[in-house]
Design a protein around this motif. Structure first.
Motif, short mmCIF file in Angstrom:
data_model
loop_
_atom_site.label_atom_id
_atom_site.label_comp_id
_atom_site.label_asym_id
_atom_site.label_seq_id
_atom_site.Cartn_x
_atom_site.Cartn_y
_atom_site.Cartn_z
N ILE A 182 19.63 -43.88 -22.13
CA ILE A 182 20.32 -44.12 -20.26
C ILE A 182 19.64 -43.61 -19.15
N TYR A 183 19.35 -43.89 -17.84
CA TYR A 183 18.63 -43.31 -17.46
C TYR A 183 19.02 -43.36 -15.99
N ILE A 184 18.90 -42.40 -15.23
CA ILE A 184 20.30 -42.77 -14.38
C ILE A 184 19.47 -41.86 -13.11
N PHE A 218 30.57 -40.58 -15.59
CA PHE A 218 31.53 -40.95 -17.00
C PHE A 218 31.57 -42.43 -17.10
N LEU A 219 31.16 -43.42 -16.59
CA LEU A 219 31.76 -44.88 -17.01
C LEU A 219 29.79 -44.59 -18.02
N ARG A 220 29.23 -44.53 -17.82
CA ARG A 220 28.21 -44.33 -18.56
C ARG A 220 27.54 -44.07 -19.85
N VAL A 221 28.42 -42.52 -20.04
CA VAL A 221 29.22 -42.03 -20.54
C VAL A 221 30.33 -42.97 -22.39
N LYS A 222 31.26 -42.80 -21.01
CA LYS A 222 31.73 -43.47 -21.98
C LYS A 222 31.57 -44.55 -22.95
N ILE A 237 10.61 -45.98 -17.10
CA ILE A 237 10.27 -47.00 -18.93
C ILE A 237 9.71 -45.80 -19.83
N GLU A 238 8.95 -45.01 -19.36
CA GLU A 238 8.50 -44.33 -20.60
C GLU A 238 9.85 -43.39 -21.40
N ALA A 239 10.59 -42.56 -20.24
CA ALA A 239 12.07 -42.01 -20.67
C ALA A 239 11.89 -42.74 -21.96
N ALA A 257 19.12 -39.74 -19.39
CA ALA A 257 17.83 -38.99 -18.92
C ALA A 257 18.68 -38.85 -17.13
N LEU A 258 19.00 -37.67 -16.51
CA LEU A 258 18.74 -38.07 -14.91
C LEU A 258 17.72 -37.51 -14.39
#
Length: 58
Positions: free
Chosen positions: A37-39, A49-53, A28-30, A17-18
Motif C-alpha cells: 500500500i502507498y499512502i 487503520f482501515l488499510r492496515v486492517k 509506481i516505483e514503491a 509506504a507513507l
C-alpha cells in the motif's frame, strides 16, 4: 528498504509506504518494489487503520 525486505530477506511482511511525495513515478516505483500500500501524507488516522486492517485480513 522495500527492495531489501522483499528480495534480500525474502520476507512477505506487509509493507505500507507513507510519504508526502505524490509523484506518480515515485508511487509506481514503491509499489513495483513490493510495497503493498502507498499512502500520501497528510492522511487521516481512520484511513490508515482501515488499510492496515484490510491488509492483515481482519
Amino acid at each position: 528498504m522495500i527492495e531489501k525486505i522483499r528480495k534480500d530477506l525474502q520476507s512477505e511482511i506487509p509493507i505500507i509506504a507513507l510519504s508526502a511525495n505524490r509523484q506518480e513515478d515515485f508511487v509506481i516505483e514503491a509499489l513495483m518494489l513490493g510495497a503493498d500500500i502507498y499512502i500520501t501524507k497528510p492522511f487521516k488516522p481512520g484511513e490508515l487503520f482501515l488499510r492496515v486492517k484490510r491488509l492483515l485480513g481482519s
